[in-house]
Design a protein around this motif. Structure first.
Motif, PDB file in Angstrom:
ATOM      1  N   GLY A  16       8.700  53.640  40.039  1.00 33.38           N
ATOM      2  CA  GLY A  16       7.887  52.547  39.479  1.00 33.38           C
ATOM      3  C   GLY A  16       8.757  51.575  38.700  1.00 33.38           C
ATOM      4  O   GLY A  16       8.626  50.357  38.841  1.00 33.38           O
ATOM      5  N   ASN A  17       9.682  52.106  37.901  1.00 31.66           N
ATOM      6  CA  ASN A  17      10.586  51.235  37.148  1.00 31.66           C
ATOM      7  C   ASN A  17      11.453  50.422  38.116  1.00 31.66           C
ATOM      8  O   ASN A  17      11.700  49.236  37.896  1.00 31.66           O
ATOM      9  N   ALA A  21      10.220  46.688  38.217  1.00 28.26           N
ATOM     10  CA  ALA A  21      10.943  45.907  37.212  1.00 28.26           C
ATOM     11  C   ALA A  21      12.394  45.629  37.619  1.00 28.26           C
ATOM     12  O   ALA A  21      12.797  44.486  37.801  1.00 28.26           O
ATOM     13  N   ARG A 190       3.090  47.541  42.084  1.00 24.90           N
ATOM     14  CA  ARG A 190       2.651  48.472  41.052  1.00 24.90           C
ATOM     15  C   ARG A 190       2.518  49.818  41.741  1.00 24.90           C
ATOM     16  O   ARG A 190       1.732  49.984  42.683  1.00 24.90           O
ATOM     17  N   LYS A 200      -0.931  54.968  36.955  1.00 21.57           N
ATOM     18  CA  LYS A 200       0.375  54.457  37.382  1.00 21.57           C
ATOM     19  C   LYS A 200       1.450  55.539  37.264  1.00 21.57           C
ATOM     20  O   LYS A 200       1.338  56.450  36.441  1.00 21.57           O
ATOM     21  N   MET A 201       2.426  55.436  38.129  1.00 23.17           N
ATOM     22  CA  MET A 201       3.547  56.375  38.060  1.00 23.17           C
ATOM     23  C   MET A 201       4.217  56.149  36.706  1.00 23.17           C
ATOM     24  O   MET A 201       4.508  55.010  36.341  1.00 23.17           O
ATOM     25  N   SER A 202       4.440  57.221  35.955  1.00 23.24           N
ATOM     26  CA  SER A 202       4.967  57.042  34.610  1.00 23.24           C
ATOM     27  C   SER A 202       5.830  58.229  34.195  1.00 23.24           C
ATOM     28  O   SER A 202       5.583  59.362  34.610  1.00 23.24           O
TER      29      SER A 202
HETATM   30  P1  ADP Z   1       6.715  54.253  31.848  1.00 25.84           P
HETATM   31  O1  ADP Z   1       5.301  53.861  32.214  1.00 25.84           O
HETATM   32  O2  ADP Z   1       7.303  55.234  32.778  1.00 25.84           O
HETATM   33  O3  ADP Z   1       6.795  54.688  30.390  1.00 25.84           O
HETATM   34  P2  ADP Z   1       7.883  51.814  30.909  1.00 25.84           P
HETATM   35  O4  ADP Z   1       6.614  51.416  30.256  1.00 25.84           O
HETATM   36  O5  ADP Z   1       9.017  52.241  30.050  1.00 25.84           O
HETATM   37  O6  ADP Z   1       7.578  52.938  32.008  1.00 25.84           O
HETATM   38  O7  ADP Z   1       8.291  50.594  31.844  1.00 25.84           O
HETATM   39  C1  ADP Z   1       9.555  50.004  31.998  1.00 25.84           C
HETATM   40  C2  ADP Z   1       9.413  48.899  33.035  1.00 25.84           C
HETATM   41  O8  ADP Z   1       9.059  49.440  34.316  1.00 25.84           O
HETATM   42  C3  ADP Z   1       8.323  47.883  32.712  1.00 25.84           C
HETATM   43  O9  ADP Z   1       8.794  46.595  33.071  1.00 25.84           O
HETATM   44  C4  ADP Z   1       7.163  48.288  33.584  1.00 25.84           C
HETATM   45  O10 ADP Z   1       6.356  47.189  33.944  1.00 25.84           O
HETATM   46  C5  ADP Z   1       7.834  48.883  34.811  1.00 25.84           C
HETATM   47  N1  ADP Z   1       7.009  49.968  35.361  1.00 25.84           N
HETATM   48  C6  ADP Z   1       6.805  51.174  34.787  1.00 25.84           C
HETATM   49  N2  ADP Z   1       6.006  51.944  35.553  1.00 25.84           N
HETATM   50  C7  ADP Z   1       5.689  51.202  36.645  1.00 25.84           C
HETATM   51  C8  ADP Z   1       4.884  51.436  37.804  1.00 25.84           C
HETATM   52  N3  ADP Z   1       4.278  52.603  38.000  1.00 25.84           N
HETATM   53  N4  ADP Z   1       4.781  50.458  38.733  1.00 25.84           N
HETATM   54  C9  ADP Z   1       5.416  49.267  38.537  1.00 25.84           C
HETATM   55  N5  ADP Z   1       6.175  48.980  37.473  1.00 25.84           N
HETATM   56  C10 ADP Z   1       6.320  49.924  36.524  1.00 25.84           C
END
Ligand code: ADP
Length: 338
Positions: A16-17, A21, A190, A200-202
């Motif tokens: 996702g990152n 991003a 996303r 969302k993938m996190s």
């Molecule tokens: P997490 O949700 O894993 O904690 P962060 O909030 O630290 O990730 O996000 C860092 C960057 O990666 C941001 O710019 C965010 O928009 C992008 N990002 C994080 N998760 C995703 C996702 N599942 N899909 C698209 N972009 C993501």
């Protein structure tokens, strides 16, 4: 064009990152015309506005820097650095604190969201964070700043600060600051959790199986894709057929993002086929995309000297580029410096 963009350092980087991003930065860099420049920074100073663990911040900053280079940010073409090595950022923030108005900051919705019910207990840094963001871009006379929906208000604030400062302390023919324009980055994918298509993938998902990490080896990637939640139906021929199938849509979206296609084009190729055929194809594309990234990523994390040198070079360049604006700001304010 001079584009300036920051990213919060975050660890345990995942697909996702990358697709949401980091890859956008790489594209921005690669699409810059001759004579244009990109400055990319790790917003480590912003990270202290929320409760944080120092060892974790340090690790995340280095990890993010390594990931950016591994994913294609070229430190010889773009200026890549972390804020903490460029004191001009907090210095300029202080100078701009004299221009920013309480009323303007009080209107920032992100502060309201992040402080929630605990406004009195929020850090002062969380409140003045948008002024540091203004300093981040005004310091370099940025002409363009990539902004998502949630950052539009902060860019407006940076423009208001620049305009008021120019009005109050500079002449029309010699303004101190450039008013940056928003730059709408190419649409980013996303990516959703592999276990639940509505989340969302996190990195904070307790299940490892919910995300593909940049450090996953090919076997792990294949296993995670094989186990990804789906439904028993074959893929439809058109996007409308995925409307209430979030897990299937997510896998198709990932495939499309990795192959620079669209959901429609992937469905043209795979419509009518089941996941028994689609998942191995997706796994393959993922493994091939991640292979060079993860090996370079691991190499850089193992070679701290090179990584430190990359950040030191970027910071030296940034200090040099920001110097004249910082000097002009002190001067305009009537501050005496040696
Ligand atoms: P997490 O949700 O894993 O904690 P962060 O909030 O630290 O990730 O996000 C860092 C960057 O990666 C941001 O710019 C965010 O928009 C992008 N990002 C994080 N998760 C995703 C996702 N599942 N899909 C698209 N972009 C993501």
């Amino acid at each position: 064009m001079r584009v300036v963009s920051g990213i919060q350092p975050t660890g345990n980087l995942h697909l996702g990152n990358y697709l949401g991003a980091i890859r956008n930065w790489v594209r921005m860099q690669d699409e810059m015309e001759e004579g244009s420049e990109c400055l990319f920074f790790l917003a480590d100073l912003h990270a202290i506005s929320m409760p944080h663990d120092p060892a974790e911040l340090r690790r995340a900053t280095l990890e993010m820097a390594a990931a950016l280079v591994a994913c294609g940010i070229d430190p010889s073409r773009s200026v890549l650095f972390n804020q903490a090595q460029v004191p001009a950022h907090p210095e300029l923030q202080w100078l701009l604190n004299g221009t920013a108005r309480m009323g303007w900051l009080n209107r920032m919705t992100q502060f309201k969201d992040k402080s929630g019910k605990n406004r009195e207990g929020a850090s002062v840094a969380l409140f003045t964070y948008p002024v540091l963001q203004a300093a981040d871009v005004l310091l370099y006379q940025a002409t363009h700043v990539p902004v998502g929906e949630d950052q539009k208000q902060h860019l407006e604030l940076a423009r208001d600060i620049a305009q008021k400062f120019n009005n109050d302390f500079a002449t029309e023919d010699a303004p101190v600051f450039t008013l940056p324009e928003p730059y709408i980055p190419p649409a980013a994918a996303r990516i959703m959790s592999l276990r639940d298509g509505s989340k969302k993938m996190s990195k904070s998902d307790p299940s490892d199986m919910s995300r593909i990490e940049l450090v996953d080896d090919p076997d792990t990637v294949m296993k995670k894709i094989k186990k990804a939640k789906t439904d028993p139906e074959p893929l439809p021929g058109e996007e409308a057929g995925l409307a209430d199938r979030p897990e299937a849509l997510n896998l198709v979206t990932i495939y499309a993002a990795l192959t620079d296609g669209s959901v429609e084009s992937v469905l043209r190729d795979f419509g009518g086929q089941g996941f028994g055929a689609f998942k191995p194809a997706l796994g393959e594309v993922l493994v091939e995309t991640l292979r060079p990234i993860s090996s370079r990523f691991a190499e850089l994390l193992d070679d701290r000297e090179s990584l430190d040198a990359i950040l030191a070079r970027g910071a030296a360049k940034a200090r040099e580029m920001g110097g004249p604006t910082l000097d002009a700001t002190y001067k305009a304010l009537g501050l005496v410096r040696g």
